[in-house]
Design a protein around this motif. Structure first.
Motif, short mmCIF file in Angstrom:
data_model
loop_
_atom_site.label_atom_id
_atom_site.label_comp_id
_atom_site.label_asym_id
_atom_site.label_seq_id
_atom_site.Cartn_x
_atom_site.Cartn_y
_atom_site.Cartn_z
N ALA A 1 43.89 -63.96 71.94
CA ALA A 1 44.77 -63.82 70.77
C ALA A 1 44.22 -64.55 69.55
O ALA A 1 44.41 -64.09 68.42
CB ALA A 1 46.16 -64.35 71.11
N ARG A 2 43.53 -65.66 69.78
CA ARG A 2 43.03 -66.45 68.66
C ARG A 2 41.68 -65.96 68.14
O ARG A 2 41.13 -66.55 67.21
CB ARG A 2 42.94 -67.92 69.07
CG ARG A 2 44.29 -68.58 69.29
CD ARG A 2 44.15 -70.08 69.49
NE ARG A 2 43.53 -70.41 70.77
CZ ARG A 2 44.21 -70.68 71.89
NH1 ARG A 2 45.53 -70.64 71.87
NH2 ARG A 2 43.58 -70.98 73.00
N LEU B 1 47.75 -57.66 69.70
CA LEU B 1 48.33 -58.19 70.93
C LEU B 1 49.80 -58.48 70.67
O LEU B 1 50.13 -59.31 69.84
CB LEU B 1 47.60 -59.47 71.36
CG LEU B 1 48.20 -60.25 72.54
CD1 LEU B 1 48.22 -59.40 73.79
CD2 LEU B 1 47.42 -61.53 72.78
N LEU C 1 51.14 -68.80 68.17
CA LEU C 1 50.94 -67.51 67.52
C LEU C 1 52.13 -67.18 66.63
O LEU C 1 53.24 -67.68 66.84
CB LEU C 1 50.77 -66.42 68.59
CG LEU C 1 49.66 -66.64 69.61
CD1 LEU C 1 49.68 -65.54 70.67
CD2 LEU C 1 48.31 -66.70 68.92
N ALA D 1 47.87 -61.07 66.55
CA ALA D 1 48.69 -61.33 67.74
C ALA D 1 50.08 -61.72 67.27
O ALA D 1 50.24 -62.37 66.24
CB ALA D 1 48.08 -62.44 68.58
#
Length: 207
Positions: free
Chosen positions: A131-132, A141, A158, A7
């Motif tokens: 995203a994680r 992403l 991020l 991400a």
């Protein structure tokens, strides 16, 4: 992307080139056979829970049939397709993650989020969760957000890159191509006022 997910957040002022980078990246991804899913934050929809997530996942909603009944029900409730109240965000986030992972089983996926500062909060929370957790999946992403605005997705810790203005030589070259009729005085003023912002370099000469 074939071996790991990632991400990434792009930050910058309006007109600095975030949308152009997203557009070119999406085009390149399609040329490489990737699936591309996009969503864009809109101020008028910021109060509608999961509006951004609905836009992102709508093209692949048919793949939800491959999810468990619980996850299908969570997405249906989030998108107002049933009379049930939307489940807690964790269950919806898990369903969204698993749906995108199913799509990525066919080809790597690029998720594009533009104007993240105007996404509805539930969508931002879900995408931050996703995203994680995509490192082990072929999923990228890419998030663009505007400077000076708080965003649950943009502030999720991020990796990020801040876009800066064009250098003097490049700014001058762009201006000479887009507005070759400017007098020397007008050209100097536009370059000073635009401060390397590509959109300003294109639009200011018309003023």
């Amino acid at each position: 992307v074939a071996t790991r997910g990632q991400a990434f957040v792009l930050r910058g002022e309006p007109g600095i080139g975030k949308s152009r980078l997203l557009s070119d990246t999406a085009r390149t991804a399609r040329e490489r056979g990737m699936s591309v899913l996009t969503t864009s934050g809109v101020q008028s929809e910021a109060h509608l829970p999961f509006a951004g997530l609905h836009q992102l996942l709508r093209p692949v909603r048919g793949r939800a049939a491959e999810l468990s009944a619980v996850q299908r029900a969570a997405l249906d409730a989030a998108f107002g397709l049933t009379h049930e109240v939307a489940h807690e965000h964790f269950r919806i986030a898990m369903a969204a993650l698993d749906l995108v992972a199913e799509v990525a089983g066919d080809a790597p996926v690029l998720l594009v989020v533009e104007d993240a500062q105007w996404l509805d909060r539930p969508t931002s929370d879900v995408l931050a969760f996703v995203a994680r957790r995509i490192e082990s999946d072929p999923i990228v992403l890419l998030v663009a957000t505007r400077d000076g605005y708080a965003s649950a997705l943009g502030d999720a810790g991020l990796p990020e890159h801040r876009l800066s203005g064009l250098d003097d030589a490049t700014a001058g070259a762009l201006l000479d191509v887009s507005a070759p009729q400017l007098s020397l005085a007008a050209r100097t003023r536009v370059l000073r006022e635009a401060a390397g912002n590509p959109l300003a370099l294109i639009e200011l000469p018309a003023m």
